[in-house]
Design a protein around this motif. Structure first.
Motif, PDB file in Angstrom:
ATOM      1  N   ILE A 148       1.178  -0.682   0.083  1.00 13.92           N
ATOM      2  CA  ILE A 148      -0.100  -0.051  -0.087  1.00 13.92           C
ATOM      3  C   ILE A 148       0.576   1.215  -0.016  1.00 13.92           C
ATOM      4  CG2 ILE A 148      -1.415  -1.198   1.584  1.00 13.92           C
ATOM      5  CD1 ILE A 148      -1.463   0.662   3.544  1.00 13.92           C
ATOM      6  N   GLU A 154      -4.435  -3.325  -8.066  1.00 13.57           N
ATOM      7  CA  GLU A 154      -5.310  -2.933  -7.431  1.00 13.57           C
ATOM      8  C   GLU A 154      -6.473  -3.321  -8.209  1.00 13.57           C
ATOM      9  OE1 GLU A 154      -5.777   1.029  -6.655  1.00 13.57           O
ATOM     10  OE2 GLU A 154      -3.465   1.695  -7.049  1.00 13.57           O
ATOM     11  N   HIS A 209      -5.986  -1.224  -1.511  1.00  9.54           N
ATOM     12  CA  HIS A 209      -6.299  -0.435  -0.331  1.00  9.54           C
ATOM     13  C   HIS A 209      -7.342  -0.939   0.620  1.00  9.54           C
ATOM     14  CE1 HIS A 209      -4.091   3.441  -2.574  1.00  9.54           C
ATOM     15  NE2 HIS A 209      -3.561   2.830  -2.125  1.00  9.54           N
ATOM     16  N   ILE A 220      -7.027   7.335   4.315  1.00 11.34           N
ATOM     17  CA  ILE A 220      -8.001   6.191   3.830  1.00 11.34           C
ATOM     18  C   ILE A 220      -8.503   5.467   4.825  1.00 11.34           C
ATOM     19  CG2 ILE A 220      -6.123   5.545   1.522  1.00 11.34           C
ATOM     20  CD1 ILE A 220      -5.461   3.366   3.468  1.00 11.34           C
TER      21      ILE A 220
END
Ligand SMILES: Nc1ncnc2c1ncn2[C@@H]1O[C@H](COP(=O)(O)OP(=O)(O)OP(=O)(O)O)[C@@H](O)[C@H]1O
Ligand SMILES: [Mg+2]
Length: 250
Positions: free
Chosen positions: A41, A170, A202, A247
């Motif tokens: 990440i 991703e 994420h 996030i």
């Protein structure tokens, strides 16, 4: 016999890469052990995709070495095709062949690269499509599937090569929210089955559930490397704290 969990599969040693003046990978050192799930990440532009792409040599590196299963990454030719077969890659944008059916997408690699017969490739593909929950879509074209279904086909396609490792960059970020979980569930299943995975995501729920280790990258460096518990509850650096505060509020 399968290697033990401490057996290094990918060894990245002092890797550097530049795009012109931009130093995108800075002295990267890390080892991915067989059966390990590593989540990468970090902020946009930190070099996560470049690192993944370097591991299956979609990108060259300027210095340092990357070895997979004890072998240095090949420069070109037959060795490179073998590497691509051994290292599966799943992208954000699915990258399925638009004019081939789901079944053909999954059988193409095994037939062309592994020399599998059509009957064997079809049989294996149907088992894999079953495993990712889209067997009933086998004869459709990718455009006739939802994003989540297409991404599960892309995962089945990479599994069809019986890879040593799968890189997922991703894999859920192009998906509508209701389709994210169906893809994450498949990934969690792979992790449980012992697949070695490097996942740029994420999705912190996935990291907590499935990752053995989190690599936090910023500006081309691995800034932190920790278990998910350590990283999320006790990030060590201001950059990681700042990133997590952004996030985790979403
Ligand atoms: N082909 C290229 N040519 C020049 N610069 C590039 C190229 N690919 C990536 N970069 C630059 O390298 C840096 C790292 O890019 P990379 O795609 O690895 O980041 P990332 O961490 O994956 O970001 P994101 O979260 O947005 O996907 C960025 O500054 C990017 O603009
Ligand atoms: Mg990226």
């Amino acid at each position: 016999m399968q290697g033990s969990a401490t057996d290094p599969l990918v060894v990245i040693d002092e890797v550097n890469k530049h795009y012109g003046d931009l130093h995108v990978l800075k002295d990267i050192n890390t080892t991915v052990r067989r059966g390990e799930v590593v989540v990468v990440i970090g902020p946009s532009g930190s070099g996560k995709s470049t690192l993944c792409r370097a591991i299956n040599r979609l990108e060259t590196i300027d210095s340092g070495t990357i070895t997979i299963d004890g072998k240095k990454l090949p420069e070109e030719g037959k060795g490179l095709a073998q590497l691509r077969a051994d290292v599966g890659m799943v992208f954000q944008s699915f990258n399925l062949f638009a004019h081939k059916t789901v079944l053909e997408n999954v059988t193409l690699g095994p037939r062309q690269v592994r020399g599998m017969s059509k009957a064997d490739a079809d049989k294996q593909a149907m088992q894999l499509l079953e495993r990712v929950g889209v067997a009933n879509q086998a004869n459709k074209l990718p455009s006739q599937l939802s994003g989540g279904q297409q991404q599960r086909v892309a995962i089945a396609r990479s599994l069809a090569m019986d890879p040593k490792l799968i890189l997922l960059d991703e894999p859920t970020s192009a998906l509508d929210p209701e389709m994210i979980n169906e893809v994450l569930e498949v990934m969690i299943g792979l992790a449980k089955d012992g697949m070695t995975m490097v996942v740029v995501t994420h999705e912190m729920g996935f990291a907590r559930k499935a990752a053995n280790r989190v690599l936090f990258m910023a500006e081309g460096e691995i800034v932190e490397e920790a278990t998910p518990e350590q990283f999320f509850s006790n990030p060590q650096t201001p950059r990681a704290k700042d990133f997590l505060s952004k996030i985790l509020t979403h």
